[in-house]
Design a protein around this motif. Sequence first.
Motif, PDB file in Angstrom:
ATOM      1  N   HIS A  11     -21.150  41.293  -3.696  1.00  0.00           N
ATOM      2  CA  HIS A  11     -20.232  40.234  -3.650  1.00  0.00           C
ATOM      3  C   HIS A  11     -20.500  39.052  -2.731  1.00  0.00           C
ATOM      4  CE1 HIS A  11     -17.265  42.500  -6.167  1.00  0.00           C
ATOM      5  NE2 HIS A  11     -17.657  43.723  -5.337  1.00  0.00           N
ATOM      6  N   ASP A  15     -15.083  36.781  -1.957  1.00  0.00           N
ATOM      7  CA  ASP A  15     -14.989  38.129  -2.636  1.00  0.00           C
ATOM      8  C   ASP A  15     -15.616  39.100  -1.577  1.00  0.00           C
ATOM      9  OD1 ASP A  15     -13.992  37.054  -5.041  1.00  0.00           O
ATOM     10  OD2 ASP A  15     -15.861  36.862  -5.707  1.00  0.00           O
ATOM     11  N   CYS A  18     -13.100  39.761   1.121  1.00  0.00           N
ATOM     12  CA  CYS A  18     -11.896  40.472   0.725  1.00  0.00           C
ATOM     13  C   CYS A  18     -12.408  41.960   0.447  1.00  0.00           C
ATOM     14  CB  CYS A  18     -11.464  40.284  -0.761  1.00  0.00           C
ATOM     15  SG  CYS A  18     -10.472  38.597  -0.674  1.00  0.00           S
ATOM     16  N   GLN A  19     -13.608  42.298  -0.143  1.00  0.00           N
ATOM     17  CA  GLN A  19     -14.247  43.567  -0.374  1.00  0.00           C
ATOM     18  C   GLN A  19     -14.572  44.223   0.957  1.00  0.00           C
ATOM     19  OE1 GLN A  19     -14.261  44.740  -3.482  1.00  0.00           O
ATOM     20  NE2 GLN A  19     -15.370  46.872  -2.871  1.00  0.00           N
ATOM     21  N   GLY A  27      -7.359  46.299   0.216  1.00  0.00           N
ATOM     22  CA  GLY A  27      -8.578  45.730  -0.360  1.00  0.00           C
ATOM     23  C   GLY A  27      -8.452  45.468  -1.715  1.00  0.00           C
ATOM     24  N   GLN A  28      -7.688  46.433  -2.554  1.00  0.00           N
ATOM     25  CA  GLN A  28      -7.527  45.970  -4.021  1.00  0.00           C
ATOM     26  C   GLN A  28      -6.425  44.709  -4.229  1.00  0.00           C
ATOM     27  OE1 GLN A  28      -6.181  49.487  -5.391  1.00  0.00           O
ATOM     28  NE2 GLN A  28      -7.991  50.607  -5.553  1.00  0.00           N
ATOM     29  N   TRP A  30      -5.863  42.152  -2.074  1.00  0.00           N
ATOM     30  CA  TRP A  30      -6.453  41.148  -1.851  1.00  0.00           C
ATOM     31  C   TRP A  30      -7.553  40.644  -2.866  1.00  0.00           C
ATOM     32  CZ3 TRP A  30      -8.119  41.627   4.039  1.00  0.00           C
ATOM     33  CH2 TRP A  30      -7.162  41.568   4.900  1.00  0.00           C
ATOM     34  N   MET A  31      -8.347  41.728  -3.398  1.00  0.00           N
ATOM     35  CA  MET A  31      -9.268  41.157  -4.507  1.00  0.00           C
ATOM     36  C   MET A  31      -8.400  40.521  -5.667  1.00  0.00           C
ATOM     37  SD  MET A  31     -12.450  41.497  -3.595  1.00  0.00           S
ATOM     38  CE  MET A  31     -13.342  41.499  -5.177  1.00  0.00           C
ATOM     39  N   TRP A  34      -7.000  37.408  -4.710  1.00  0.00           N
ATOM     40  CA  TRP A  34      -7.794  36.255  -4.658  1.00  0.00           C
ATOM     41  C   TRP A  34      -8.303  35.805  -6.205  1.00  0.00           C
ATOM     42  CZ3 TRP A  34      -9.571  32.292  -2.671  1.00  0.00           C
ATOM     43  CH2 TRP A  34     -10.991  31.604  -3.099  1.00  0.00           C
TER      44      TRP A  34
END
Length: 168
Positions: A11, A15, A18-19, A27-28, A30-31, A34
């Motif tokens: 990424h 990205d 976030c990752q 994390g999920q 946030w992804m 985004w």
Amino acid sequence: PSSDLSRRNVHFGADAVCQGLCGGMRGQLWMAGWGVVKTHWLMGFGFGGWRFELQPVLGYAYSSPHNAVLHLWGMFGLPGLALVLGSWALVGGRAIRCLRAPADSARAQAPILACSLFLTIILAHEMVETSLVLSLSRTGLLCWLMLALQGTPFVTSDPSEAGVSVAS
């Protein structure tokens, strides 16, 4: 090449942030948040929309991406982003002015600096948990009170400038 990168889970840009910052559910969120912000970056989708926007991405309804910037940017678009960045600028600018104040006014500036430091901690917390300022909680109300107090001169030699005055 792009399919090769996607197979390797590489990424770039936001990205990658976030990752890479945290795994698991946050994390999920946030992804997914985004991804929603990239779709609604200009005008946002309005109040209460996170549950409906995150459902198709996550497979279940969730009320927030757990990040104040994503939360407000997603709901209100660029004005929401400006609100978050403006809050940081206001609190940070006021704290810097207090730190640069002459030594004789340091005591007068101490409450303003204390408010600034408290708000900095709360705003930093909002980056991973949007439940203090963005919700109507006791802490949220205290934050708004501190923000109001931060802009008020506490002690001044001119009685017309504030409620508290000191003799010259």
